[in-house]
Design a protein around this motif. Sequence first.
Motif, PDB file in Angstrom:
ATOM      1  N   GLN A 155       4.113   0.472 -10.719  1.00 41.49           N
ATOM      2  CA  GLN A 155       3.718   0.638  -9.329  1.00 41.49           C
ATOM      3  C   GLN A 155       4.729   1.496  -8.580  1.00 41.49           C
ATOM      4  O   GLN A 155       4.366   2.361  -7.775  1.00 41.49           O
ATOM      5  N   PRO A 157       2.046 -15.863  -4.522  1.00 44.48           N
ATOM      6  CA  PRO A 157       1.024 -15.365  -5.451  1.00 44.48           C
ATOM      7  C   PRO A 157      -0.157 -16.319  -5.591  1.00 44.48           C
ATOM      8  O   PRO A 157      -1.302 -15.870  -5.685  1.00 44.48           O
ATOM      9  N   HIS A 166      -4.286  -9.983  -8.229  1.00 39.41           N
ATOM     10  CA  HIS A 166      -3.551  -8.918  -7.544  1.00 39.41           C
ATOM     11  C   HIS A 166      -2.528  -8.222  -8.434  1.00 39.41           C
ATOM     12  O   HIS A 166      -1.933  -7.225  -8.033  1.00 39.41           O
ATOM     13  N   THR A 167      -2.297  -8.759  -9.658  1.00 38.99           N
ATOM     14  CA  THR A 167      -1.325  -8.175 -10.567  1.00 38.99           C
ATOM     15  C   THR A 167      -1.671  -8.584 -11.987  1.00 38.99           C
ATOM     16  O   THR A 167      -2.372  -9.577 -12.207  1.00 38.99           O
ATOM     17  N   LEU A 169       5.572  -3.898 -11.997  1.00 39.04           N
ATOM     18  CA  LEU A 169       6.260  -3.358 -10.830  1.00 39.04           C
ATOM     19  C   LEU A 169       6.806  -1.959 -11.100  1.00 39.04           C
ATOM     20  O   LEU A 169       6.714  -1.068 -10.254  1.00 39.04           O
ATOM     21  N   THR A 186       5.327  -9.866  -9.356  1.00 41.72           N
ATOM     22  CA  THR A 186       4.467  -8.702  -9.518  1.00 41.72           C
ATOM     23  C   THR A 186       4.658  -8.134 -10.916  1.00 41.72           C
ATOM     24  O   THR A 186       5.728  -7.605 -11.232  1.00 41.72           O
ATOM     25  N   SER A 211       7.239  -4.723  -2.237  1.00 42.43           N
ATOM     26  CA  SER A 211       6.746  -5.765  -3.151  1.00 42.43           C
ATOM     27  C   SER A 211       7.648  -6.974  -3.001  1.00 42.43           C
ATOM     28  O   SER A 211       8.878  -6.843  -2.951  1.00 42.43           O
ATOM     29  N   GLY A 269      -2.596  -4.301  -4.617  1.00 42.66           N
ATOM     30  CA  GLY A 269      -3.188  -5.205  -5.597  1.00 42.66           C
ATOM     31  C   GLY A 269      -4.641  -4.883  -5.886  1.00 42.66           C
ATOM     32  O   GLY A 269      -5.202  -5.380  -6.862  1.00 42.66           O
TER      33      GLY A 269
END
Length: 908
Positions: free
Chosen positions: A900, A249, A213-214, A897, A894, A890, A729
Motif C-alpha cells: 500500500q 479492525p 479491509h485488508t 502495508l 494492516t 494507516s 480498504g
Amino acid sequence: MKTFTHLLCVLILSIVLFACNNAHFLKEESYRNQVAQDFEQKKQALPHGDLFAIFADSILSVYEREALMFLYAYMPIGDVTDYPGDYYLENVRLSKQTRDEMPWGTEIPDEVFRHFVLPIRVNNENLDDSRRVFYDELKDRVKGLPMKDAILEVNHWCHEKVVYRPSDARTSSPLASVKTAYGRCGEESTFTVAALRAVGIPARQVYTPRWAHTDDNHAWVEAWADGHWYFFGACEPEPVLNLGWFNSPASRGMLMHTKVFGRYNGPEEIMLETPNYTEINVIDNYALTAKAIVTVTDADGQPVADAKVEFKIYNYAEFYTVATKYTDAEGKASLTAGKGDMLVWASRDGQFGYAKISFGKDDALQLSLNRKEGEAYSLPMDLVPPVEGANIPEVTPEQRAENDRRMAQEDSIRNAYVATMMTEKQAKEWIDKLYGNTLQPEKKEKLVNFLVASRGNHQTLKDFLSAIRKEKDAVSWEEIRVIWILESLSAKDLRDVTLDVLNDHLLTNISDWEKIETDLFKRMYLNPPRIVSEMLTPYKKVLREAIEKTVYQSVPDSMKRDPKVLIEWCRKEIKINNELNSQQIPISPMGVWKARVADEKSRDIFFVAAYRSMGWASAAWIDEVTGKVQILNEELAKEDVNFDTAEAAQSRKGMLQATYTPIRSVEDPKYYSHFTLSKFKNGTFQLLNYDEGETDMGDGTTWRNLLKYGRELDEGYYMMVTGTRLASGAVLSNSTFFTIESGKITTVDLVMRESKDQVQVIGNFNSEATYRPVDSTEQRSILQTCGRGYFVVAVLGVGQEPTNHALRDIAALGNDFEQWGRKMVFLFPSEEQYKKFNADEFKGLPSTITYGIDVDDSIRKEIVQAMNLNNSILPVFIIADTFNRVVFVSQGYTIGLGEQLMKVVHGL
C-alpha cells in the motif's frame, strides 16, 4: 427391521440412563435423548475397528457414560479412530474435578459447560495432555480470584509461555506451542482456550475468516464469566477484558464466527449445523451489523429450495467463502453481517448465479441461477468494506503501567526458557563431535540448521541422529536418508515430530531405488513423513504388513505393483462420509484402515500413505495446486488417480496465457496479492493453490513467471479474479471467466483496475516535529532528518502482531523502498520499547530507515490529532511531505502495508 432395532437401542439406552440414581451429565431429558440417538447413529456409521470399546467398561458412572456419549456422538471420525477411549475418559474426569474444585464451577450453566469446557478439541490441532498439565500449573494461581480476573491471569500465564510469530497453516497442539514458545494467532488462541478450559472457564476460539479491509484473517478468544462473553487477544494480556489491538479492525469486520462442539441452542445466530459442530455468528459483539435476505430462483423466476448460498469476501485476490447457507422451501437464506460489501454466490445442480450485496443498504437480494459453465466474459466490481467504529474500554495509566510491568516480567520468564534451546554454536559443536570429518560441510550445516529450528524439540532430533550413528569412520546409507527425511519436514514439523515417527519412516525397507532416477524423487515421493497437513504418525511398517496380508493376499505377484489394485481396494472398501468429518481434520492412515470410513481428503491421504509404504518405487503425492492424487508411472510420468473408475491416467491439458498492461503501481502482479485462478466444480469455483513463497526468479508466483509465457492447466472452466486494494480498504476487482480446451492455447487479459484519484491530501502533519534518534542524546526534527520532499513516519508497538506484520511487509519490498530513496523515520514509544526491538527478525528492511524515540509521545499525538485517530492503537504510519501534507495514513492491523505504501509512492 434395521430401523426398528435402532430405535429400540436408543429407547433402552435412554431408559437405563434416566432410571439410574447417579448424577447425570446431560440433565435435560429431551437433549439426553437426542444425544443418545446421535450416538447410536455414529456407532452404526463406524461399525469396524471396535472404536467404542470404552463403553463396555462396567465401572463408568452415569455422569462419565453420558459425557463420553456426548463427546463420541459429535467428535469427527479421526478423533474416534486416532485416540483411545481412556484418553477421553481421563479428560471427562479432569473436567469434572475442575468444576468441583474451582469456585466458579457451580456458577456455570450445564449447557455452557458441556459445549465450552468439556470438549478437548479447539481447532484442527493434534490432541494432547494439556488439560492435565495446565490444570496442575494454573489451579493455585487462579483459585482465589473472581472469574474475570482469573481470565486475565490465565492470559498472563499464556504470555509467559507463548508469543506471536507467523508460521504455516497447520495448527500446533497446545503443548507443542509451549515447547516452541511461539505461534501464530490460530495457535495462540487454541492454546489459550485449552488453558482456560483446563481451569473450568468456558472459552471459545473466534475467527474472522477474512477481513474485508485488508488481506488476512485473525483469531482470538472469548471467555465466559458471570453470564457474559468477553473477548481478548490470546497471549496478549491487557489490563481489562474486551480490549485488544484488533478492536478497530474488528469494528470493520463483516463476519466473526466460532464452531461450537455438538448440537447447540444458544442465543447467537446459527450459520451452519453439521454432525460435528454448530457454527454461530458473533459479529454483533464487534461491529455495527445489518441483516439481508437472499432469494434464489431458477431461470424462470421460481424459488429454488436447498440451493447452496455462499457469502464471499474479497481477500488475498479471491472471493473467499466466509459463510454457507442453504435456502428454505421458499428459496430464502439470510445472514447478519457488518455493513460492507460481499459477493453472494448461489448454486445447485451445476447451475449458478451471483451478485454483490451491500449490508446496511440492501436488506434483500434476488439471485437467479442463470449462469452456465462455459460462458466467457469479464465482470468488474467495486467493493467497499465497513467503516471503523471501535468501542474501546477505558484503561487508567496505573493499570497500563502495571500491565506493562507484568508483561516485561513474563517476557523474561519465556526468554529464560528459550535460552535452553540449542544455539547455532552449540548445534555445530554437537554435530562436529558426532560426525567428525566423515560428513561434508554442507550436510553438517543442514543438520545444524535442523537442530536450531527444532527449538524445544531438539532432544528428539539428537536421539534420532545418535541412534543411527554406528560407524565412526563412514557415513551410512541410513544417515543420508536421515538428512532427506529432515529436509522434507517443515519448520513446524521439526518442532513437534516424535522419535517413533522418524524411526518408522527411516527404518521401513524401501526397495527398487534404482528405478527412481534422481535424488529429488527419492526425497519428494518416498521419504517424506508428511503428505499434506495430517498428524504425523508411525504408520509405514504396520500399514505395509496389514496391506500385504489383506489387499495383496490373493493378488498374483505380477499384479502387485499395478496401482489399480490399491485404487480399486480403496474404492470398494473405504466408505466415503464427508459429513462425519465436517471440519475436514485429516484422519491418520491407520485410523482410515481401522474404520474403513473416511472423508474424501482423508481417503486420499490414506492412499498416498499406503502406496508409499509398500516398499517398491511407489511414488505418490497430493498435488499442492489442484489437490489431486497423483502417482509416478513406469515411464516416470505423472498420472491422476480416479477413485470413481479405479484408474490412473494422465489428465487432458491445455495452455493458458495472460496478457497484462501494467498500471502505475503494479509492474508484475503477484498471485494472492493481485490475482488468483480457480477451477469450476459442482457449481462453484475452487482455488488453485500456487506457492506464494520465493521462486527461482526470486519474486514468488507472479504473472511473469506463471502466465506471461503460458502455463499448462487441466481442461475445464476457470475464473481469474484480480483486485486493486485502495488505501481506504476498498477494492477494484475484475472477474474473467474462460475455458481451457485440451491441446489448445487460451489467451485472456489480466486486468488490474486503478483509481486515478487514489492519492490525495488527507490531512496535515508538522514536519518540524521533533524526536530523539537512538544513537543521539539530542532531538532532531523530521525535516532535519529527511530533507525536502516526501517521507514516511511511523510509531511502532514492539512485539505486537500488527507491528510485526507491518515490518515484514515493508521488508518484503525493501529493494523498492531503497530505489525510492526517501527517508523513513520509525519511532518507539520509549527507550525500553526500543531495547526490546530486534531488527534481525525482519530481514530486508531498507537502509533508509532512521530509528528514534518518540519523546513525550509528541509525534504520535501530532498524527493522532491531525488525522483524528485513536491514541491507543499502534502502529501508525503516514506518508507526508515537507509542505506538511499527509497523503497516506494507516493505523493498527494492516496486511500488505508495504505494498500500500508503494502504491502511494508510485502515484506521487
